[in-house]
Design a protein around this motif. Structure first.
Motif, PDB file in Angstrom:
ATOM      1  N   UNK A   1     -50.935   5.276  49.828  1.00  0.00           N
ATOM      2  CA  UNK A   1     -50.683   4.125  48.504  1.00  0.00           C
ATOM      3  C   UNK A   1     -50.863   4.314  47.574  1.00  0.00           C
ATOM      4  N   UNK A   2     -51.331   3.755  46.360  1.00  0.00           N
ATOM      5  CA  UNK A   2     -51.312   4.331  44.956  1.00  0.00           C
ATOM      6  C   UNK A   2     -52.968   4.414  44.856  1.00  0.00           C
ATOM      7  N   UNK A   3     -53.204   5.780  43.850  1.00  0.00           N
ATOM      8  CA  UNK A   3     -54.477   5.844  43.957  1.00  0.00           C
ATOM      9  C   UNK A   3     -55.225   5.382  42.946  1.00  0.00           C
ATOM     10  N   UNK A   4     -56.030   4.639  43.849  1.00  0.00           N
ATOM     11  CA  UNK A   4     -57.349   3.680  42.879  1.00  0.00           C
ATOM     12  C   UNK A   4     -57.504   3.733  41.792  1.00  0.00           C
ATOM     13  N   UNK A   5     -57.018   5.313  40.846  1.00  0.00           N
ATOM     14  CA  UNK A   5     -57.261   5.199  38.916  1.00  0.00           C
ATOM     15  C   UNK A   5     -55.612   3.788  38.864  1.00  0.00           C
ATOM     16  N   UNK A   6     -54.859   4.420  39.177  1.00  0.00           N
ATOM     17  CA  UNK A   6     -52.799   2.832  39.170  1.00  0.00           C
ATOM     18  C   UNK A   6     -53.936   1.806  39.718  1.00  0.00           C
ATOM     19  N   UNK A   7     -54.312   1.653  40.353  1.00  0.00           N
ATOM     20  CA  UNK A   7     -54.468  -0.324  41.097  1.00  0.00           C
ATOM     21  C   UNK A   7     -55.662  -0.728  39.978  1.00  0.00           C
ATOM     22  N   UNK A   8     -56.733   0.060  39.876  1.00  0.00           N
ATOM     23  CA  UNK A   8     -57.674   0.256  38.916  1.00  0.00           C
ATOM     24  C   UNK A   8     -57.085  -0.639  37.561  1.00  0.00           C
ATOM     25  N   UNK A   9     -56.796   0.415  36.959  1.00  0.00           N
ATOM     26  CA  UNK A   9     -55.444  -0.340  36.116  1.00  0.00           C
ATOM     27  C   UNK A   9     -55.484  -1.756  36.257  1.00  0.00           C
ATOM     28  N   UNK A  10     -53.729  -1.475  36.722  1.00  0.00           N
ATOM     29  CA  UNK A  10     -53.397  -2.583  37.223  1.00  0.00           C
ATOM     30  C   UNK A  10     -54.293  -3.520  37.557  1.00  0.00           C
ATOM     31  N   UNK A  11     -55.203  -4.059  38.026  1.00  0.00           N
ATOM     32  CA  UNK A  11     -56.011  -4.994  38.270  1.00  0.00           C
ATOM     33  C   UNK A  11     -56.666  -5.718  36.825  1.00  0.00           C
ATOM     34  N   UNK A  12     -57.162  -5.011  36.327  1.00  0.00           N
ATOM     35  CA  UNK A  12     -57.792  -5.021  35.081  1.00  0.00           C
ATOM     36  C   UNK A  12     -56.962  -5.797  34.402  1.00  0.00           C
ATOM     37  N   UNK A  13     -56.140  -4.709  34.007  1.00  0.00           N
ATOM     38  CA  UNK A  13     -54.834  -5.230  33.020  1.00  0.00           C
ATOM     39  C   UNK A  13     -53.736  -6.927  33.287  1.00  0.00           C
TER      40      UNK A  13
END
Length: 395
Positions: free
Chosen positions: A107-119
């Protein structure tokens, strides 16, 4: 110009045996076509057979023919990788040294998912490799009820986002995908495509994906044979997902396909038209429906359906036409996992005007295809491209 029209048909994922470096990719002994023929001993592909496919590769219960209609060989992939974009880009002259990122296993890294969620302002659910129908049955009801956003991947270098057209909204889905494309331009997260996957329905078992899919692809890293042909004034017609793979670059016309059979029907209709240049076709069902889902029986049935349409297509081939049949990678349905497999691909070339036939020496790059096409139309390949023409061997 030797041929006025060239049809290049990519049977997506039809590998013909492991590349020498396949063990590096976990694909030692992979053989998509060979293993399909072993597990489907009644498979019949008479048109591929008469063109030389069984001469090219050892197949169970499908004999080589004494005088195949075409010329045939195997192509080795020079680029690093085994995905759709790498294979197609190399066909048209690009040498890809850094493979596109895949996140199939983790799956995608937590950092990527967190940034996608925030934006995007969305809570993200899913974040795993799954088929599009399975992920909707699992999470579609939750997305509708909560407004959360389904993100998933596959064995390809893709990030896919689902959105219900009525509750999530198409424009909102496209907005989120545009943000995802920006985020995944980072080298460590760089996927080949972001795919918007809109659907309708309100409960499990009733969800259906719609035709409003939209791909946000990387543009090719340089000019390709397609650009050279277009610049020189030739027609460059695409069928299937070629438009998505090249982000529309170098094309003069594109045609979306509903299935591989539909793609062949479109190609047959294009063959009935007058044009001067290239028709570049991708038939994706072999890969998407059967290879990734490890279904050799379904793959064999799809090959038989293709072969029937190939027979219809050959009836419309003119004396000054050239047909090239190839693939972009392997996807052995008998192999472990669900990923593509690092394999050689077929190269079969046929024209009604050919006086000869037979085997050509194996070639060390898929870029033979683009170089041969450009050579035919007396068009110079763009600077920095790879590949050598075999036009002089097609006599």
């Amino acid at each position: 110009m030797k041929y006025r029209r060239i049809f290049t048909i990519v049977i997506d994922s039809l590998g013909v045996g492991a590349l020498e470096d396949a063990a590096k990719y976990g694909d030692e002994n992979a053989d998509t076509l060979g293993h399909i023929s072993e597990t489907n001993k009644d498979m019949k592909i008479p048109n591929l057979q008469k063109l030389g496919m069984a001469n090219l590769h050892n197949l169970k219960n499908i004999a080589p023919v004494e005088n195949p209609l075409g010329y045939y060989t195997k192509l080795r992939e020079m680029s690093n990788g085994k995905d759709t974009m790498t294979g197609h880009w190399e066909m048209m002259g690009l040498h890809i040294t850094e493979p596109f990122k895949t996140f199939t296993e983790t799956g995608f890294p937590k950092e990527l998912i967190d940034e996608l969620s925030r934006r995007t302002g969305k809570t993200i659910i899913g974040n795993k490799s799954a088929s599009g129908t399975e992920i909707l049955d699992e999470l579609g009801e939750e997305e509708i009820a909560t407004g959360h956003m389904i993100v998933y991947t596959s064995a390809d270098s893709v990030l896919q986002i689902c959105g219900n057209e009525e509750t999530f909204g198409l424009e909102e889905l496209y907005r989120c995908c545009e943000i995802a494309r920006e985020i995944t331009m980072k080298d460590e997260w760089k996927v080949g495509r972001i795919i918007a996957r809109p659907y309708v329905g309100r409960k499990k078992g009733e969800f259906k994906r719609t035709a409003n899919r939209h791909d946000y692809a990387l543009k090719p890293y340089g000019k390709t044979a397609l650009d050279a042909l277009k610049t020189a004034g030739y027609d460059v017609i695409s069928v299937g997902k070629i438009f998505d793979i090249f982000d529309g670059e170098g094309l003069t016309e594109s045609n979306k396909s509903k299935s591989s059979v539909h793609g062949m029907e479109q190609t047959i209709e294009i063959a009935k038209r007058d044009f001067n240049g290239l028709c570049y076709v991708n038939l994706v069902d072999f890969d998407a429906l059967w290879g990734h889902r490890r279904n050799p029986e379904g793959y064999a049935e799809e090959l038989e359906k293709f072969d029937v349409k190939l027979g219809e297509f050959l009836e419309n081939l003119k004396e000054d036409d050239l047909l090239i049949i190839t693939a972009d990678h392997g996807n052995d349905p008998t192999h472990s996992g669900t990923d593509h497999t690092r394999e050689k691909v077929p190269f079969i070339a046929y024209s009604p005007s050919m006086s000869g036939h037979g085997k050509i020496d194996e070639q060390d790059t898929f870029a033979v295809i683009g170089a041969t096409i450009a050579d035919n139309f007396d068009v110079k390949m763009p600077e920095g491209t790879i590949g050598n023409s075999v036009l002089d061997k097609l006599i």
